[in-house]
Scaffold this motif. Structure first.
Motif, PDB file in Angstrom:
ATOM      1  N   ASP A  64      50.306  49.850  40.782  1.00 45.66           N
ATOM      2  CA  ASP A  64      48.980  49.283  40.547  1.00 45.66           C
ATOM      3  C   ASP A  64      48.161  49.376  41.822  1.00 45.66           C
ATOM      4  O   ASP A  64      48.344  48.591  42.758  1.00 45.66           O
ATOM      5  N   LEU A  65      47.263  50.355  41.859  1.00 42.00           N
ATOM      6  CA  LEU A  65      46.420  50.573  43.028  1.00 42.00           C
ATOM      7  C   LEU A  65      45.136  49.753  42.987  1.00 42.00           C
ATOM      8  O   LEU A  65      44.337  49.802  43.922  1.00 42.00           O
ATOM      9  N   SER A  66      44.935  48.996  41.919  1.00 42.85           N
ATOM     10  CA  SER A  66      43.662  48.297  41.746  1.00 42.85           C
ATOM     11  C   SER A  66      43.665  46.867  42.273  1.00 42.85           C
ATOM     12  O   SER A  66      42.640  46.190  42.232  1.00 42.85           O
ATOM     13  N   VAL A  67      44.808  46.376  42.780  1.00 44.61           N
ATOM     14  CA  VAL A  67      44.925  44.953  43.090  1.00 44.61           C
ATOM     15  C   VAL A  67      43.923  44.479  44.142  1.00 44.61           C
ATOM     16  O   VAL A  67      43.432  43.350  44.072  1.00 44.61           O
ATOM     17  N   GLY A  68      43.608  45.313  45.132  1.00 44.06           N
ATOM     18  CA  GLY A  68      42.639  44.918  46.150  1.00 44.06           C
ATOM     19  C   GLY A  68      41.257  44.705  45.571  1.00 44.06           C
ATOM     20  O   GLY A  68      40.570  43.705  45.869  1.00 44.06           O
ATOM     21  N   SER A  69      40.824  45.612  44.703  1.00 44.34           N
ATOM     22  CA  SER A  69      39.518  45.488  44.066  1.00 44.34           C
ATOM     23  C   SER A  69      39.490  44.341  43.064  1.00 44.34           C
ATOM     24  O   SER A  69      38.482  43.642  42.933  1.00 44.34           O
ATOM     25  N   VAL A  70      40.609  44.133  42.361  1.00 42.36           N
ATOM     26  CA  VAL A  70      40.693  43.011  41.425  1.00 42.36           C
ATOM     27  C   VAL A  70      40.614  41.687  42.176  1.00 42.36           C
ATOM     28  O   VAL A  70      39.968  40.731  41.728  1.00 42.36           O
ATOM     29  N   LEU A  71      41.247  41.631  43.329  1.00 41.32           N
ATOM     30  CA  LEU A  71      41.165  40.448  44.189  1.00 41.32           C
ATOM     31  C   LEU A  71      39.711  40.128  44.518  1.00 41.32           C
ATOM     32  O   LEU A  71      39.269  38.973  44.407  1.00 41.32           O
ATOM     33  N   ALA A  72      38.963  41.146  44.930  1.00 40.59           N
ATOM     34  CA  ALA A  72      37.558  40.937  45.284  1.00 40.59           C
ATOM     35  C   ALA A  72      36.732  40.515  44.074  1.00 40.59           C
ATOM     36  O   ALA A  72      35.892  39.607  44.161  1.00 40.59           O
ATOM     37  N   LEU A  73      36.966  41.153  42.929  1.00 49.00           N
ATOM     38  CA  LEU A  73      36.209  40.851  41.720  1.00 49.00           C
ATOM     39  C   LEU A  73      36.448  39.411  41.268  1.00 49.00           C
ATOM     40  O   LEU A  73      35.499  38.679  40.962  1.00 49.00           O
ATOM     41  N   CYS A  74      37.694  38.991  41.241  1.00 52.22           N
ATOM     42  CA  CYS A  74      38.027  37.641  40.769  1.00 52.22           C
ATOM     43  C   CYS A  74      37.513  36.582  41.732  1.00 52.22           C
ATOM     44  O   CYS A  74      37.035  35.521  41.308  1.00 52.22           O
ATOM     45  N   GLY A  75      37.611  36.855  43.024  1.00 56.37           N
ATOM     46  CA  GLY A  75      37.067  35.925  44.003  1.00 56.37           C
ATOM     47  C   GLY A  75      35.563  35.786  43.870  1.00 56.37           C
ATOM     48  O   GLY A  75      35.011  34.676  43.936  1.00 56.37           O
ATOM     49  N   ALA A  76      34.881  36.914  43.646  1.00 58.92           N
ATOM     50  CA  ALA A  76      33.427  36.892  43.497  1.00 58.92           C
ATOM     51  C   ALA A  76      33.002  36.176  42.224  1.00 58.92           C
ATOM     52  O   ALA A  76      32.022  35.406  42.224  1.00 58.92           O
ATOM     53  N   ILE A  77      33.713  36.410  41.132  1.00 59.05           N
ATOM     54  CA  ILE A  77      33.379  35.745  39.865  1.00 59.05           C
ATOM     55  C   ILE A  77      33.574  34.238  39.978  1.00 59.05           C
ATOM     56  O   ILE A  77      32.724  33.446  39.552  1.00 59.05           O
ATOM     57  N   THR A  78      34.683  33.830  40.576  1.00 54.43           N
ATOM     58  CA  THR A  78      34.924  32.401  40.769  1.00 54.43           C
ATOM     59  C   THR A  78      33.825  31.773  41.613  1.00 54.43           C
ATOM     60  O   THR A  78      33.283  30.712  41.274  1.00 54.43           O
ATOM     61  N   ALA A  79      33.484  32.431  42.717  1.00 53.30           N
ATOM     62  CA  ALA A  79      32.449  31.911  43.613  1.00 53.30           C
ATOM     63  C   ALA A  79      31.084  31.866  42.926  1.00 53.30           C
ATOM     64  O   ALA A  79      30.346  30.877  43.029  1.00 53.30           O
ATOM     65  N   GLY A  80      30.754  32.944  42.216  1.00 53.02           N
ATOM     66  CA  GLY A  80      29.451  33.007  41.562  1.00 53.02           C
ATOM     67  C   GLY A  80      29.291  31.962  40.477  1.00 53.02           C
ATOM     68  O   GLY A  80      28.243  31.311  40.363  1.00 53.02           O
ATOM     69  N   ILE A  95      24.572  27.618  31.929  1.00 49.98           N
ATOM     70  CA  ILE A  95      25.953  27.151  31.753  1.00 49.98           C
ATOM     71  C   ILE A  95      26.546  26.913  33.131  1.00 49.98           C
ATOM     72  O   ILE A  95      26.703  27.848  33.923  1.00 49.98           O
ATOM     73  N   GLY A  96      26.836  25.660  33.418  1.00 44.94           N
ATOM     74  CA  GLY A  96      27.449  25.324  34.701  1.00 44.94           C
ATOM     75  C   GLY A  96      28.959  25.314  34.607  1.00 44.94           C
ATOM     76  O   GLY A  96      29.536  25.183  33.521  1.00 44.94           O
ATOM     77  N   PHE A  97      29.628  25.467  35.742  1.00 45.93           N
ATOM     78  CA  PHE A  97      31.093  25.511  35.784  1.00 45.93           C
ATOM     79  C   PHE A  97      31.626  24.503  36.785  1.00 45.93           C
ATOM     80  O   PHE A  97      31.118  24.387  37.898  1.00 45.93           O
ATOM     81  N   THR A  98      32.649  23.767  36.370  1.00 43.40           N
ATOM     82  CA  THR A  98      33.362  22.910  37.300  1.00 43.40           C
ATOM     83  C   THR A  98      34.253  23.771  38.187  1.00 43.40           C
ATOM     84  O   THR A  98      34.421  24.974  37.947  1.00 43.40           O
ATOM     85  N   LEU A  99      34.842  23.151  39.206  1.00 43.45           N
ATOM     86  CA  LEU A  99      35.753  23.881  40.084  1.00 43.45           C
ATOM     87  C   LEU A  99      36.917  24.477  39.288  1.00 43.45           C
ATOM     88  O   LEU A  99      37.232  25.655  39.421  1.00 43.45           O
ATOM     89  N   LEU A 100      37.517  23.661  38.415  1.00 45.27           N
ATOM     90  CA  LEU A 100      38.637  24.137  37.605  1.00 45.27           C
ATOM     91  C   LEU A 100      38.203  25.240  36.658  1.00 45.27           C
ATOM     92  O   LEU A 100      38.904  26.251  36.494  1.00 45.27           O
ATOM     93  N   GLY A 101      37.041  25.098  36.052  1.00 44.26           N
ATOM     94  CA  GLY A 101      36.541  26.113  35.125  1.00 44.26           C
ATOM     95  C   GLY A 101      36.317  27.447  35.811  1.00 44.26           C
ATOM     96  O   GLY A 101      36.658  28.508  35.269  1.00 44.26           O
ATOM     97  N   ALA A 102      35.738  27.406  37.019  1.00 42.13           N
ATOM     98  CA  ALA A 102      35.478  28.642  37.760  1.00 42.13           C
ATOM     99  C   ALA A 102      36.787  29.314  38.170  1.00 42.13           C
ATOM    100  O   ALA A 102      36.919  30.546  38.102  1.00 42.13           O
TER     101      ALA A 102
END
Length: 322
Positions: A64-80, A95-102
């Motif tokens: 799986d060569l995509s893990v680095g990019s997936v890491l960035a994507l998931c971190g960005a989505i959570t933060a956003g 639509i707002g998100f709680t910490l757990l929801g994000a």
């Protein structure tokens, strides 16, 4: 393979770690300090999470060569989601998100991307190298689209606790990586899924004839790898208090290095989670030592590449001797 050689092959990673620590402690008086030890542990916690997922994939004879990019994507989505939520301008809806929801959104995104990798590999027979290489680019592009190329910053103390907090005198990222490791050990050693993973990597045709649902197992494994990359993304984003669009670049290199150095065969079917943890520690200690010795970042890449090549050569030599 002789008995002595079998013992050496079993403990070669541990021997390498001990030798590396002795050399670095002689070259730098800052290496064997408590603060530096915790610093190394915090740094390797992210790689351990990613490398555990990579181990499960490699055990099925995949990659799986995509893990680095997936890491960035998931971190960005959570933060956003945590900072801005989702706005639907056409419906004047927010639509707002709680910490757990994000956090859950980030984890589900990682699992979903991994499942897509597994589906492409099993349904369309795309080689894992090609499928995940394509996802590397796709996920990085989605990250840039989501962030518009700018970091997403400032989330508060609660989220920051994930990457910088301490619990019972131990950094929280270390606790997270320990939970990941123990869970993966139980899965691989004590569950039918673990037996199926080893069976597929050992001989996929034989596993299929024995009634194992190859496609289902591979999709589950790639989903787990994506989810664990997301866990790494949460730790990195929390520690930096910022979701960087270029986060995770070359992280797949360190993860693969940890897996190979830890004794997992790239041919699949052979390896352990504990071996990968040891490999991650070796990579972390090596990175830390090179920084303490003020080695150029360019040479650091050369050294890590050489270590990976050496580990693969040793793995092939051991395989031929068995």
């Amino acid at each position: 393979m002789t008995l002595n050689r079998q013992h050496f092959a079993k403990f070669q990673s541990l021997i390498a770690l001990v030798v590396l620590c002795i050399v670095l402690s002689c070259l730098s008086d800052k290496f064997l300090t408590v603060d530096n030890g915790w610093n190394v542990m915090r740094q390797i916690s992210v790689n351990i999470c990613i490398a555990v997922g990579m181990t499960l994939v490699v055990l099925t004879s995949g990659i799986d060569l995509s893990v680095g990019s997936v890491l960035a994507l998931c971190g960005a989505i959570t933060a956003g989601l945590m900072k801005n939520g989702i706005e639907v301008h056409s419906s004047n809806l927010y639509i707002g998100f709680t910490l757990l929801g994000a956090i859950l959104a980030g984890l589900f995104t990682g699992a979903g991307v991994g499942a897509f990798n597994g589906f492409a590999i099993t349904r369309f027979k795309v080689p894992p190298f090609v499928a995940t290489l394509a996802m590397l680019t796709i996920a990085r592009g989605l990250t840039l689209l989501w962030t518009q190329g700018f970091p997403i910053s400032v989330f508060g103390e609660k989220f920051g606790y994930i990457g910088t907090g301490w619990f019972l005198g131990i950094p929280v990222p270390v606790w997270i990586s320990a939970i990941v490791v123990l869970t993966a050990v139980v899965i691989t050693m004590k569950t039918p899924l673990g037996r199926y993973i080893y069976a597929i990597g050992g001989n996929e045709n034989a596993a299929k004839l024995s009634g194992i649902n190859i496609s289902k197992v591979k999709i589950i494994v790639y989903s787990m790898a994506g989810a664990l990359a997301a866990v790494g993304g949460l730790i990195v984003t929390s520690r930096l208090d910022s979701a960087q669009p270029n986060a995770g670049i070359s992280y797949e290199l360190d993860a693969i290095a940890a897996v190979v150095i830890g004794g997992t065969s790239l041919s699949g079917g052979k390896g352990t989670i504990w071996g990968t943890v040891l490999g991650a520690v070796i990579i972390g200690v090596l990175n830390n030592g090179l920084v303490l010795l003020n080695v150029s970042p360019f040479w650091q890449q050369v050294v890590k590449g050489g270590v990976i090549l050496l580990a693969v050569i040793i793995d092939k030599a051991n395989s031929k001797s068995e």
